[in-house]
Design an enzyme around this catalytic site. Structure first.
Site, short mmCIF file in Angstrom:
data_model
loop_
_atom_site.label_atom_id
_atom_site.label_comp_id
_atom_site.label_asym_id
_atom_site.label_seq_id
_atom_site.Cartn_x
_atom_site.Cartn_y
_atom_site.Cartn_z
N GLY A 59 35.99 37.21 76.71
CA GLY A 59 35.73 38.04 75.52
C GLY A 59 34.72 39.04 75.77
O GLY A 59 34.27 39.08 76.76
N LEU A 108 29.77 37.67 80.57
CA LEU A 108 29.80 39.54 81.15
C LEU A 108 28.27 39.84 81.60
O LEU A 108 27.98 40.76 82.40
CB LEU A 108 30.71 40.07 80.74
CG LEU A 108 32.48 39.56 80.81
CD1 LEU A 108 33.60 39.99 80.30
CD2 LEU A 108 32.30 39.14 81.83
ZN ZN Z 1 29.43 37.63 75.64
#
Ligand code: ZN
Length: 185
Positions: A59, A108
């Site tokens: 995501g 991330l």
């Molecule tokens: Zn995130």
């Protein structure tokens, strides 16, 4: 048959964008609604998806590549299955069930840090898809976890914000140290 020249053209359209990491202040910014879904919006989403696949992640919110707009891409396909990209423009949570479930999350923007976060087990969401068509549906399981995590990004909230201050500071320091090593290397 695959037309190689066409495939090459297609690939040049997509750009891998750098992913911002903590403590970049842009990540704390609130994202803005998308007024109209245009080809430019779709190009941004294509870039986001490629960036996410390369990372690799499941995501990504637009703000993570420095574009504070209410846009999320996701792909929850299992490894080995065909890709199943999902696009969310202006997502809203309409309903949540009270039952919470823990899940070990990562991000991330906080690479190599994982911790268990409690979130609602099911959420009803409304968003516009890749073509600007409005969709209303229930998300559960990993889908529910991921959409709540990504929607937090649109409010400038990271999953480490739910952790103790000690754990949060440790996570940020770990990322900063790794980034410095990367720059030096
Ligand atoms: Zn995130």
């Amino acid at each position: 048959m695959l037309d190689e020249s066409l495939a090459a053209t297609y690939i040049t359209f997509m750009t891998i964008r750098p992913i911002l990491t903590v403590p970049n202040p842009v990540l704390k910014q609130c994202s803005k609604p998308v007024a109209e879904v245009t080809d430019e919006t779709r190009r941004l989403m294509d870039d986001m998806l490629e960036t996410m696949y390369l990372a690799p992640g499941i995501g990504l919110a637009a703000v993570q590549i420095g574009v504070p707009l209410n846009i999320i891409v996701m792909d929850l396909a299992k490894e080995g299955d065909d890709p199943k990209p999902q696009y969310f423009i202006n997502p809203q949570i309409l309903e949540v069930i009270e039952e919470k479930r823990p899940y070990e999350e990562g991000c991330l923007s906080v690479p190599d840090v994982f911790d268990e976060i409690d979130r609602s087990a099911r959420v009803k969401i409304r968003y516009q898809d890749y073509n600007g068509i409005e969709v209303t549906e229930w998300a559960e399981g990993l889908y529910a976890v991921c959409i709540q995590h990504e929607m937090d990004h649109l409010k400038g909230v990271l999953f480490i914000d739910y952790l103790s201050r000690l754990k949060r500071n440790r996570a940020v320091k770990k990322v900063q140290k790794a980034e410095k090593l990367k720059e030096a290397g």
